[in-house]
Enzyme design. Structure first.
Site, PDB file in Angstrom:
ATOM      1  N   HIS A 204      -4.407  -5.939 -14.069  1.00 62.30           N
ATOM      2  CA  HIS A 204      -4.217  -4.684 -13.054  1.00 62.30           C
ATOM      3  C   HIS A 204      -3.484  -3.857 -13.812  1.00 62.30           C
ATOM      4  CE1 HIS A 204      -4.721  -7.529  -9.906  1.00 62.30           C
ATOM      5  NE2 HIS A 204      -4.664  -6.631  -9.067  1.00 62.30           N
TER       6      HIS A 204
ATOM      7  N   GLU B  57      -4.027   1.503 -11.635  1.00 65.73           N
ATOM      8  CA  GLU B  57      -3.967   1.555 -10.233  1.00 65.73           C
ATOM      9  C   GLU B  57      -2.640   2.593  -9.856  1.00 65.73           C
ATOM     10  OE1 GLU B  57      -2.522  -1.723  -7.970  1.00 65.73           O
ATOM     11  OE2 GLU B  57      -3.456  -1.168  -6.094  1.00 65.73           O
TER      12      GLU B  57
HETATM   13  N1  ADE Z   1      -1.163  -8.233  -5.777  1.00 62.47           N
HETATM   14  C1  ADE Z   1      -1.966  -8.181  -4.614  1.00 62.47           C
HETATM   15  N2  ADE Z   1      -2.658  -7.091  -4.469  1.00 62.47           N
HETATM   16  C2  ADE Z   1      -2.208  -6.167  -5.550  1.00 62.47           C
HETATM   17  C3  ADE Z   1      -2.776  -4.853  -6.077  1.00 62.47           C
HETATM   18  N3  ADE Z   1      -3.368  -4.181  -5.256  1.00 62.47           N
HETATM   19  N4  ADE Z   1      -2.004  -4.338  -6.825  1.00 62.47           N
HETATM   20  C4  ADE Z   1      -1.229  -5.026  -7.566  1.00 62.47           C
HETATM   21  N5  ADE Z   1      -0.936  -6.271  -7.387  1.00 62.47           N
HETATM   22  C5  ADE Z   1      -1.225  -6.985  -6.411  1.00 62.47           C
HETATM   23 ZN    ZN Z   2      -5.369  -6.594  -7.051  1.00 63.47          ZN
END
Ligand code: ADE
Ligand code: ZN
Length: 329
Positions: free
Chosen positions: A192, A195
């Site tokens: 990730h 975001e």
């Molecule tokens: N864990 C579950 N959903 C998530 C997200 N959108 N961003 C980071 N960690 C997560």
């Molecule tokens: Zn995620």
């Protein structure tokens, strides 16, 4: 046209995040755990913002107390995915919620999840593969046992390693040991980034952790040179528009960066992230893209092809799924 039965490939789904709230309420009642604070009066999950979402998510996970609970969870999640046309899914699994990073316990949880996946394949026609994720805000030390669990259980089902959680905690390089361990074991890598973090976080994640895919990655759009680099290097973005819009990580659907990233040559895919938390499904994601950008069958087939090419499964599985994506003759 309804997109519900259109076959779909999903690469970014958190297994616990797919838990229907009624399922978690049921487990809480069975075990005498008071979770009334995490639900709205009409039965959905209740939270204020992303940090609070992570807390509610972890509270919901306290009801998942053994391999059998994860077996039931996997079946419940895959039934929903299959009902929305998903024929292949990759799900994030966290040893932190499955035995606390203990390898022997993790093996038992993984066996239960894998056997539920086999059952779901037979009953609902959906294929599942797993990606172990460490949880960023649990820190780099706790990421190591998660990576060891992944490395020791790599196989037909367990294909990759990644990181979820609070993106603004630490820097990607702090987690290098865990990603190196997973890479050396032959696992595929995703993480990730972008975001909540900016383009610098996406760039550092690619360079310092050597990932093939990025979870979300949408904030890369703020740096045209980075977008060009991502396109040139074939890094795949696991974009979750409904999640971004619901959590406020981006603007609304009409301004979501997925269209600009795609137009710049970036390999984009579409997923739900944590569908009941964000009031979404894969069908709703496709409907949102159709409404916002006029995307239709041609664009959705291209999304599927990109996702299947970037899937972490073996070649035989990829060939088998490709046949399910072909238009009916
Ligand atoms: N864990 C579950 N959903 C998530 C997200 N959108 N961003 C980071 N960690 C997560
Ligand atoms: Zn995620």
């Amino acid at each position: 046209m309804s997109w519900q039965d259109f076959p779909k490939v999903e690469l970014h789904l958190h297994l616990e995040g797919g838990a229907p709230p009624a399922f978690i309420r049921g487990l809480a009642a069975e075990k005498g755990i008071d979770l009334s604070g995490i639900f709205t009066p009409d039965g959905g999950y209740r939270y204020r913002d992303f940090d609070h979402f992570l807390k509610v998510y972890e509270a919901a996970c306290t009801t998942l107390q053994g391999p059998q609970d994860f077996h039931r969870l996997t079946l419940a999640v895959l039934e929903q995915s299959a009902a929305n046309g998903v024929v292949y899914s990759e799900t994030f699994l966290s040893p932190d919620f499955c035995g606390g990073g203990d390898l022997a316990a993790w093996r038992d949880y993984l066996a239960a999840i894998e056997s539920a996946a086999d059952e779901a394949e037979a009953r609902f026609g959906i294929t599942l593969r797993g990606i172990v994720t460490c949880i960023r805000h649990f820190g780099p030390e706790q990421a190591r046992p998660a990576a060891i669990c992944a490395a020791e259980t790599r196989g037909r089902f367990l294909r990759g390693f990644g990181m979820a959680g609070a993106e603004l905690v630490g820097r990607p390089g702090d987690y290098r040991w865990a990603f190196d361990c997973a890479r050396e074991a032959g696992l595929h890598l995703t993480c990730h980034a972008g975001e909540w973090g900016g383009p610098d976080m996406v760039a550092d994640t690619i360079h310092d952790l050597g990932v093939e895919r990025i979870g979300h990655g949408v904030n890369a759009v703020k740096d045209p040179q980075l977008v060009a680099d991502i396109a040139e290097n074939g890094i795949v973005l696991e974009v979750c528009p409904g999640s971004n819009v619901f959590l406020g990580a981006t603007g609304d659907w009409a301004r979501h960066p997925i269209a600009r990233l795609r137009d710049a040559g970036v390999k984009v895919t579409v997923s739900t992230d944590d569908p009941p938390f964000f009031d979404t499904t894969m069908t709703a994601e496709f409907e949102g893209l159709e409404r916002a950008f006029g995307w239709g069958e041609e664009e959705f087939r291209a999304l599927n092809r990109t996702a299947l090419d970037a899937a972490f499964c073996d070649a035989d599985t990829r060939d088998r799924i490709a046949k399910k994506l072909e238009p009916a003759a």
